[in-house]
Design an enzyme around this catalytic site. Structure first.
Site: not given
Ligand code: PBG
Length: 328
Positions: A133, A199, A221, A237, A252
């Site tokens: 990312c 996230k 990641r 965060e 998320k």
């Molecule tokens: C991009 C991103 C991701 C998702 C949303 N933006 C993938 C990740 O971070 O690995 C995941 C969304 C989903 O699984 O529906 N960084």
């Protein structure tokens, strides 16, 4: 001796009219944001195998689909670009190309639907050849500060196309701050920032990464996404992103993190979104295809759980099936 206390809960559940009196209403369509994948080209609507009911749309077909979805009351979307592998490079150059499908889609949708709330995902993983990312420096590390500058450039690009808001998801430190400064500096003071503030490094993104072809090879990641075992950092965060000027916070994934949603809800007055991610969507489809559970009732129940936890915005692939859910 009396066997029961006077509490007979069943008295409250006798009729559907009574039950509905006590129920919180299911979130209306205005609470949903539909995440959608866009590709270049014309007249394309390619089904995504791992996510039944979801597609990769060319901009013209997305416009057509939006006409139907808007009829059901859904007014907000979150756009992800999907590009060919040969367009990916270490600098994520194509992310800021005016040939990018996100740019085309935002412009077309903005022109066609004045009031549509259009968010765009701001990340590099769909555009880098290594699928991380961020930008990797000479030492082989993801360079936070170079990355946030690139993220800001993408945000500006999308704002120019007509996005209502940008949604940085790279988990780079100070990304909200950098994007806000860049947008304001160019006069985009009204462009919202919906930060993917908390996230997690999660296994529930599997189907999404398949769509984006963005599974990083040989590494995870975890150096930038939040550990699911550390609740204090998870809350911190989001609070940091609030202090950087985020307009909307986000947790998320959703289902495994409702305690985090509830905790952050208590700690801030900002609007809070939950992202009901691809894996959560696909596992329900898989269970229903096997005949283990009923699809739409399951979706409905899980969404109401997210609402109960305290999220007022639900980012969910179910949004394009809102009518089926509400009727289940
Ligand atoms: C991009 C991103 C991701 C998702 C949303 N933006 C993938 C990740 O971070 O690995 C995941 C969304 C989903 O699984 O529906 N960084």
């Amino acid at each position: 001796m009396k066997k029961f206390t006077n509490n007979r809960m069943r008295r409250l559940r006798q009729t559907s009219v009574l039950r509905e009196m006590f129920n919180s209403p299911f979130p209306g369509p205005e609470k949903f944001i539909w995440p959608v994948f866009v590709i270049n080209g014309k007249n394309k609507k390619e089904p995504i195998d791992s996510m039944p009911g979801q597609f990769r749309f060319s901009p013209d077909m997305l416009k057509q689909e939006m006409e139907r979805i808007i009829e059901t009351g859904i007014r907000s979307i979150l756009i992800f670009g999907v590009i060919d592998k040969d367009k990916k490079d270490p600098e994520a150059s194509f992310s800021c190309s005016s040939d990018n499908p996100v740019y085309h889609s935002v412009s077309l949708l903005r022109e066609s639907f004045m009031d549509l709330t259009i968010f765009t995902d701001i990340c590099l993983c769909g555009y880098t050849d290594h699928s991380q990312c961020g930008i990797i420096n000479k030492k082989g590390n993801i360079d936070n500060d170079v990355t946030i500058s690139k993220l800001s450039e993408i945000a500006l690009h999308h704002a120019k196309a007509g996005a209502t808001g940008v949604a940085p998801s790279a988990m780079a430190d100070s990304q909200v701050n950098a994007i806000r400064e860049r947008l304001d500096g160019k006069g985009y003071i009204d462009t919202l920032i919906m930060s993917y503030s908390t996230k997690f490094a999660s296994s529930f993104y599997g189907p999404f990464r398949e769509v984006e072809d963005s599974e990083p090879e040989g590494s995870s990641r975890r150096k930038y996404q939040q550990s699911y075992a550390d609740k204090n950092q998870a809350v911190r965060e989001s609070l940091i992103d609030e202090s950087e000027g985020a307009d909307i916070l986000m947790v998320k994934p959703g289902l495994a993190y409702l305690d985090i949603v509830a905790e952050i809800r208590r700690e801030t007055r900002l609007p809070l979104a939950v992202y009901n991610v691809s894996g959560e969507y696909s596992m329900m489809h898989a269970a229903s295809e096997k005949g283990f559970c009923d699809l739409y009732p399951m979706a409905r129940e899980s969404i109401q759980g997210m609402q109960r936890a305290g999220a007022e915005i639900i980012i969910s692939y179910w949004a394009n099936q809102y009518q089926s859910i509400i009727n289940s």
